[in-house]
Design a protein around this motif. Structure first.
Motif, short mmCIF file in Angstrom:
data_model
loop_
_atom_site.label_atom_id
_atom_site.label_comp_id
_atom_site.label_asym_id
_atom_site.label_seq_id
_atom_site.Cartn_x
_atom_site.Cartn_y
_atom_site.Cartn_z
N ASP A 723 54.24 43.74 -16.23
CA ASP A 723 54.47 42.45 -15.73
C ASP A 723 55.66 42.65 -14.55
OD1 ASP A 723 52.34 41.32 -16.67
OD2 ASP A 723 53.41 39.63 -17.68
N ARG A 724 56.36 43.77 -14.77
CA ARG A 724 57.36 44.02 -13.73
C ARG A 724 57.76 45.48 -13.56
NH1 ARG A 724 60.76 41.97 -16.86
NH2 ARG A 724 61.92 43.84 -17.67
N LYS A 749 54.02 39.09 -7.05
CA LYS A 749 55.30 38.79 -5.72
C LYS A 749 56.09 40.23 -5.82
CE LYS A 749 54.84 33.92 -6.85
NZ LYS A 749 55.86 32.69 -7.07
N MET A 750 56.57 40.42 -4.47
CA MET A 750 57.61 41.52 -4.27
C MET A 750 58.88 40.92 -3.89
SD MET A 750 57.33 44.69 -1.59
CE MET A 750 58.18 43.69 -0.35
N PRO A 758 57.20 39.82 2.02
CA PRO A 758 55.61 40.06 2.05
C PRO A 758 55.14 41.56 1.66
CG PRO A 758 56.52 39.80 4.47
CD PRO A 758 57.71 39.55 3.28
N TYR A 759 54.25 41.47 1.12
CA TYR A 759 53.50 42.74 0.80
C TYR A 759 51.77 42.75 1.34
CZ TYR A 759 51.48 41.32 -3.41
OH TYR A 759 50.74 40.61 -4.43
N PHE A 760 51.34 43.66 1.34
CA PHE A 760 49.89 43.53 1.86
C PHE A 760 49.06 44.66 1.28
CE2 PHE A 760 52.47 45.64 5.18
CZ PHE A 760 52.08 46.93 5.20
N ARG A 761 47.64 44.49 1.33
CA ARG A 761 46.79 45.63 0.73
C ARG A 761 46.61 46.65 1.69
NH1 ARG A 761 42.15 43.30 1.42
NH2 ARG A 761 41.29 44.99 2.87
N ALA A 762 46.54 47.99 1.11
CA ALA A 762 46.27 49.10 1.93
C ALA A 762 45.57 50.05 1.09
CB ALA A 762 47.54 49.75 2.17
N ASN A 763 44.59 50.90 1.65
CA ASN A 763 43.85 52.10 1.13
C ASN A 763 42.52 51.11 0.53
OD1 ASN A 763 45.35 53.71 2.43
ND2 ASN A 763 46.48 54.43 0.70
N TYR A 764 42.26 50.00 0.44
CA TYR A 764 41.37 49.21 0.03
C TYR A 764 41.74 48.57 -1.28
CZ TYR A 764 36.32 47.79 -0.42
OH TYR A 764 35.27 46.76 -0.53
N ILE A 778 63.72 47.48 -5.39
CA ILE A 778 62.28 46.69 -5.06
C ILE A 778 61.74 46.44 -6.44
CG2 ILE A 778 60.21 46.90 -3.92
CD1 ILE A 778 61.79 49.62 -2.51
N GLU A 779 61.36 45.30 -6.45
CA GLU A 779 60.78 44.85 -7.75
C GLU A 779 59.48 43.92 -7.49
OE1 GLU A 779 62.40 42.13 -11.66
OE2 GLU A 779 63.06 41.77 -9.89
N PHE A 780 58.39 44.35 -8.36
CA PHE A 780 57.04 43.55 -8.27
C PHE A 780 57.04 42.71 -9.54
CE2 PHE A 780 55.76 46.44 -4.91
CZ PHE A 780 54.92 45.68 -4.26
N VAL A 781 56.81 41.48 -9.53
CA VAL A 781 56.77 40.63 -10.63
C VAL A 781 55.31 40.06 -10.86
CG1 VAL A 781 58.05 38.70 -11.69
CG2 VAL A 781 59.31 40.26 -10.62
#
Length: 819
Positions: A723-724, A749-750, A758-764, A778-781
């Motif tokens: 989760d993190r 969330k980033m 913000p982050y976004f989708r890439a490579n489908y 950089i942390e993704f939670v």
């Protein structure tokens, strides 16, 4: 106290009897054994990472163990603020499973029959009929614990609804809210949905009766209380329902992202997938005659004398003949790909059900008949799609579910209800001669059908599957037989199927005859109501017990340490030497969508989930049907590929040279207009150099800040928790980073240096974001509002439910005190 025991003595005797029946049937679980269930084994591999953290007292809502990564909402989540979570735990800890669920089935349905004002022994007979309906027992054996748990709450939910519409507004609403909350918490929404359809028909019939009798005010009052109960049950389960709703839109049950080669319905499951397990129209005869279509696909419990004889005549020894007789061709010959067993409601119950159609006068009969007809038509799926397709394309949420035959679980309750109501009708009506005429008619119908199957089975069934000739040709080729010999084996299989059906038909004839004799004795004054009820209780138990043991018996249980689970292979030990905390593995010897082995030991691209993410499914369907795309595997950080050594049967693990790592910087962007174009591009691009981005994300892309990825710095994973995930970047200028993790924007969330960005989708499939120059954390939670806010709402609703139950109990106490 003595008066209490006097009033409730029979109920206590019934409860003791229920426990005795449960103990006798499921005896091994009381001595430390467990069911060796294929689906449980598969589920264990899916929950490997979840269980690893649970053992440390930590909860994760995301797992990377299967299919590259997905939420755990439909795998396992705790939902501690939901009061029903704790009630279910009480059941699970009170008795070993599945004995606890069996007791819930028995007691819940017993409560329903008592609400219908039947005597205790007749209520017990109905409860046994529903609980030991073959489908429930088959589900236990297959390991579908959630499904049978949801079915176990059908009866008490209906009891609550009936009480509400009978004028017991507060008491009925409290019961409905409690058991509907438990029903939803069982987390098999397909079963809950089917129950809802049955309740809708009930309410519709009540509305018609209210309008006809000019009692609309009472109807709307009851409907209001039932609606409040329903809303409260939903409120108690807000966390799970909200999370499921959010997630389902992104799964194979949600909208298609691609526009090419999309079926008529672009939401929900494909029609072919949803209808894969459809009940054959003729197969409904198994309600009465269990082996009419061969029972289980395994067929191990069935004798194959004709096949054995034929094989022996062509030179096979006794052991070979026995083995081949059970493996040449499935004994089941219906339209399903395979089955663990037939829907058998019981010969006695079918006889009494037909009798109920003839003699029950109450409007509840029309509700039960309506539900049975609807569920039968919907269960036919592809085999008779005239009604199924209307529901599939136009009724909300219906196309989210597969295995449409499972709707017959609802019919499995309706049959016993009308059956025991028919017996009760015999007790309350005084026109015995007229009743005997109707009993004879019901006897002629059910006994006659069974007798025709026993004597002239070819009049009713062919005993050949639709692909019979193809299968005969296949084993002819496999065993190097000439066509005549192969045909003789095929004919022998048909003869054995026919013999099994005839044997069960004779069995049904005998059971129906005994049931008829019991009713005749009662109508002639030779038995009283209690004795007939008890006789039916044990006759129904004998009937269903005998068939159920074909599917779930002592051999189905094993010591817990002996339960089938994947064994650690040499190739797994080799991969385990890699101390990298987060990489993926793909076993090329397994099906990507049905791999129960690899996820047991490694974070995997394979696995099994009926709620996998739609985008992942689309990528596999598009790019992995013919060949393995190493670039796509590489961008998902698939570090190892397991395959067979070309020079030996040994498995080896090979490093994927295209593995991109946890995260990387790119400096080339290829924009695409839509999902179709994006899917096409990722089939041939180089993910380490180029990122593919949908036009919709252009506002988030700062192209002028892109640097040379080879010279501008590094980004690496420094901490892994499902989760993190924490990364560290160091760069002289801004860069566009791609992360090898699955994109899911309803919870992830980033944060860059603890500030959300913000982050976004890439490579489908993946996540991408701009990372500023310099050194950054950089942390993704993963913190989905649906779960955490939903838990707060669940807590409030749980408190209200407890208050409602206490209030209803208080009113009931006052009412009994007055009387």
């Amino acid at each position: 106290m003595n008066n209490w025991f006097k009033r409730n003595g029979q109920h206590l005797m019934v409860i003791v009897l229920f426990f005795g029946i449960t103990f006798l049937y499921f005896n091994p679980v009381f001595f430390g054994k467990t069911l060796g269930q294929n689906d449980v084994t598969r589920a264990q591999s899916t929950t490997t990472e979840i269980n690893h953290y649970r053992e440390k007292g930590e909860t994760i809502l995301w797992t990377n163990q299967i299919h590259g990564g997905m939420p755990t909402f439909q795998i396992w989540a705790p939902y501690p603020n939901n009061i029903t979570t704790w009630l279910i735990k009480v059941v699970n800890y009170s008795l070993p499973q599945p004995a606890g669920t069996v007791m819930v089935l028995l007691l819940g349905s017993y409560f329903l029959f008592c609400v219908l004002k039947l005597n205790p022994w007749l209520s017990a007979a109905g409860a046994v009929a529903f609980t030991f309906s073959s489908y429930n027992i088959i589900l236990f054996g297959a390991g579908h614990a959630n499904q049978v748990a949801a079915i176990s709450f059908f009866a008490p939910v209906l009891a609550g609804v009936i009480l509400v519409f009978r004028g017991k507004y507060i008491y009925g609403a409290a019961i409905t809210a409690l058991f509907l909350a438990l029903e939803i918490r069982a987390n098999h929404l397909q079963m809950t949905y089917y129950l809802f359809l049955a309740i809708l028909i009930f309410v519709g019939i009540e509305a018609y009766h209210a309008i006809k009798s000019k009692q609309s005010k009472d109807f709307f009052k009851a409907a209001g209380f039932a609606a409040i109960a329903g809303l409260l049950a939903i409120g108690v389960n807000t966390s799970s329902l909200w999370s499921t709703y959010d997630y389902s839109a992104e799964t194979i049950r949600g909208h298609a992202n691609l526009t090419q080669n999309v079926a008529k319905t672009s939401t929900g499951l494909s029609r072919v997938y949803a209808y894969q397990w459809s009940q054959g129209v003729e197969e409904c005869i198994t309600f009465l005659i269990p082996n009419a279509f061969g029972g289980s696909s395994r067929g191990n419990a069935v004798q194959h004398p004709n096949v054995v004889k034929t094989l022996t005549e062509i030179g096979a020894d006794a052991s070979q003949a026995d083995y081949l007789s059970k493996s040449l061709m499935p004994f089941y010959w219906g339209e399903k790909p395979f089955t663990e067993g037939s829907f058998y409601f019981g010969a006695v119950i079918c006889f009494l059900f037909v009798l109920g159609l003839l003699i029950v006068k109450h409007r509840i009969k029309w509700w039960l008949l309506g539900v049975v007809i609807l569920t039968m038509f919907l269960s036919f799926g592809k085999n008779l799609p005239i009604i199924s397709d209307l529901f599939f394309y136009y009724v909300p949420f219906y196309n989210k579910f597969r295995a449409v035959e499972s709707i017959l679980a609802v019919a499995g309750l309706c049959f016993p209800i009308l059956a025991v109501l028919a017996v009760n009708e015999l007790f309350v009506r005084t026109d015995k001669p007229e009743l005997l005429k109707q009993v004879k008619l019901a006897f002629y119908i059910t006994f006659g059908l069974s007798l025709v199957m026993a004597v002239l089975p070819d009049l009713l069934l062919s005993f050949k599957s639709s692909d019979h000739e193809t299968v005969v040709a296949q084993f002819s080729e496999a065993l190097k037989l000439d066509q005549a010999t192969a045909n003789s084996i095929g004919n022998a299989i048909v003869a054995d199927r026919k013999a099994a059906a005839q044997s069960d038909a004779m069995r049904s004839c005998l059971l129906i005859l005994i049931a008829f004799a019991g009713i005749w004795a009662y109508l002639k004054g030779k038995l009283n109501a209690n004795l007939l009820s008890i006789a039916f209780l044990f006759l129904i138990l004998f009937d269903l017990w005998g068939v159920d043991k074909r599917y779930l018996n002592t051999e189905s249980f094993m010591a817990k340490q002996d339960t089938e689970k994947p064994q650690l292979r040499e190739v797994d030990r080799f991969i385990d030497q890699d101390k990298d905390p987060n990489f993926k593995v793909l076993d090329l010897t397994q099906s990507i969508m049905n791999d129960a082995t690899t996820p047991y030991f490694h974070k995997s691209i394979g696995g099994y989930s009926a709620v996998r993410l739609k985008r992942f499914d689309e990528v596999i369907e598009t790019h992995f049907q013919k060949n393995i795309n190493l670039n796509i595997l590489g961008m998902m950080n698939t570090k190892y590929l397991i395959h067979t050594d070309p020079n030996s049967p040994k498995l080896i693990a090979e490093l994927n040279p295209n593995a991109c790592g946890h995260a990387w910087f790119v400096n080339k962007i290829q924009y695409v207009r839509n999902a179709d174009q994006e899917m096409e591009v990722i089939g041939t691009f180089a993910p380490k150099e180029t990122v593919v981005i949908d036009d919709q994300y252009k506002p988030l892309v700062k192209e002028q800040q892109l640097g040379n990825s080879a010279a501008s710095g590094t980004i690496k994973l420094t901490s892994y928790f499902p989760d993190r995930m924490v990364y560290e970047s160091n760069s002289k200028q801004s860069n566009l980073a791609v992360f090898s993790e699955i994109y899911y924007n309803k919870g992830w969330k980033m944060f860059i240096d603890e500030v959300e960005q913000p982050y976004f989708r890439a490579n489908y499939l993946l996540r991408a974001a701009h990372i500023p120059a310099g050194k950054h954390r950089i942390e993704f939670v993963f913190h989905p509002n649906s779960y955490y806010t939903g838990e707060l709402i669940s807590l409030i609703a749980s408190i209200l439910l407890i208050a409602g139950l206490l209030f209803a109990g208080y009113l009931g106490y006052k009412e009994r005190k007055v009387h």
